[in-house]
Scaffold this active site. Sequence first.
Site, PDB file in Angstrom:
ATOM      1  N   SER A 168      -6.721  -9.122   6.719  1.00 37.38           N
ATOM      2  CA  SER A 168      -6.173  -9.451   8.035  1.00 37.38           C
ATOM      3  C   SER A 168      -5.516 -10.835   8.104  1.00 37.38           C
ATOM      4  O   SER A 168      -5.534 -11.485   9.156  1.00 37.38           O
ATOM      5  CB  SER A 168      -7.232  -9.291   9.134  1.00 37.38           C
ATOM      6  OG  SER A 168      -7.649  -7.942   9.199  1.00 37.38           O
ATOM      7  N   HIS A 209      -8.708  -2.862  -6.162  1.00 34.63           N
ATOM      8  CA  HIS A 209      -8.647  -2.993  -4.709  1.00 34.63           C
ATOM      9  C   HIS A 209      -9.773  -2.169  -4.088  1.00 34.63           C
ATOM     10  O   HIS A 209     -10.119  -1.097  -4.586  1.00 34.63           O
ATOM     11  CB  HIS A 209      -7.278  -2.526  -4.190  1.00 34.63           C
ATOM     12  CG  HIS A 209      -7.084  -2.875  -2.752  1.00 34.63           C
ATOM     13  ND1 HIS A 209      -7.635  -2.136  -1.731  1.00 34.63           N
ATOM     14  CD2 HIS A 209      -6.437  -3.905  -2.155  1.00 34.63           C
ATOM     15  CE1 HIS A 209      -7.327  -2.691  -0.568  1.00 34.63           C
ATOM     16  NE2 HIS A 209      -6.601  -3.771  -0.802  1.00 34.63           N
ATOM     17  N   GLU A 258      -9.880  -0.276  -1.666  1.00 36.19           N
ATOM     18  CA  GLU A 258      -9.535   1.100  -1.304  1.00 36.19           C
ATOM     19  C   GLU A 258      -9.648   2.018  -2.526  1.00 36.19           C
ATOM     20  O   GLU A 258     -10.057   3.172  -2.415  1.00 36.19           O
ATOM     21  CB  GLU A 258      -8.130   1.139  -0.679  1.00 36.19           C
ATOM     22  CG  GLU A 258      -8.176   0.620   0.753  1.00 36.19           C
ATOM     23  CD  GLU A 258      -6.932  -0.107   1.224  1.00 36.19           C
ATOM     24  OE1 GLU A 258      -5.865   0.046   0.622  1.00 36.19           O
ATOM     25  OE2 GLU A 258      -7.052  -0.853   2.217  1.00 36.19           O
ATOM     26  N   LYS A 275       0.838  -1.217   0.000  1.00 39.41           N
ATOM     27  CA  LYS A 275       0.000   0.000   0.000  1.00 39.41           C
ATOM     28  C   LYS A 275       0.870   1.263   0.000  1.00 39.41           C
ATOM     29  O   LYS A 275       1.955   1.271  -0.588  1.00 39.41           O
ATOM     30  CB  LYS A 275      -0.983  -0.041   1.173  1.00 39.41           C
ATOM     31  CG  LYS A 275      -1.828  -1.320   1.167  1.00 39.41           C
ATOM     32  CD  LYS A 275      -3.024  -1.292   2.076  1.00 39.41           C
ATOM     33  CE  LYS A 275      -3.750  -2.623   2.002  1.00 39.41           C
ATOM     34  NZ  LYS A 275      -4.959  -2.678   2.801  1.00 39.41           N
TER      35      LYS A 275
END
Length: 313
Positions: free
Chosen positions: A272, A154, A156, A72
Amino acid sequence: MMMMSFTNTTSTSASSSQLASSQRITMRGGQASNNLVKMRAQHAFARENRRHASSLVVCAGTGKFVVGGNWKCNGTKDSIDKLCASLNSGKITADVEVICAPPMVYIDRVQSKLKAPYQIAAQNCWVSKGGAFTGEVSAEMLKDANIPWVILGHSERRSLCGETNEFVGLKTKYALDTGVKVVACIGESLAQREAGDTLNVCFAQLKAIVDCVTEKDWENIIIAYEPVWAIGTGKVATPDQAQEVHAGVRKWMSENVSPDVASKVRIQYGGSVNAGNCDELATKPDIDGFLVGGASLDGEAFVKICNSAAHSK
Ligand code: PGA
């Protein structure tokens, strides 16, 4: 490969009525009501999962396990050098393909440092040929810079940059036609999951890609299933929750592309994933790898996650 079938109708209506009653409770207001909403949603969700689990006959993927590290927008020259050194000194003993996606400005640096088996991906590229698109990077540039992979769609970028399903489909096709392989991300939000829409959301995201690409293009696409509620939250999907969606995606691919593509396409789980939960997730037959965010910034943890491929069935 496990073939599977679902009975979707009852679960959808159960979830819709659950959502309707959740909305009624919310309108009555207050923290206690919110907690009750959450609890009821969780129970509905667990019921739905049990129903699906008992009606699933699955078929595992046949592709090589593949782990991606999505760095990221993190790092400095210094931290990135340390991460590369740690990755290079780690021992990847499992049969696994590994792809690291550093921030664009550091790709060249990382490329010159990371040794095999690490491959490089960009985290995004433009939807068409380069030109007057300030701040963007074109697929041609990735190709020219010997960057073999790009992560597209993605969550995001979907939520923060307004990328639609159709836009992601077009970007995927353009990158593939330029010779850059694609990790295509899909996944539902918490509200969509609680409304029982998980699979429909994933299918719509996939359909937008399927509408743009050819059957042959799938040789160069990895699907990354990343439930938005699990990304960066420490709240990982349970192995059964992930397996259920992966199996659903594979079945959809079988019906909407071809059984051959469905068995070969690799479906990563992301959200996660860490050194502690990867081994159990890797045992699930339709999980063909991981896309890792936070834990990919820790070389030792990431190498452990790569080696969880040894637990894959
Ligand atoms: P996370 O991110 O591992 O930090 O949850 C995954 C991703 O966004 O790819």
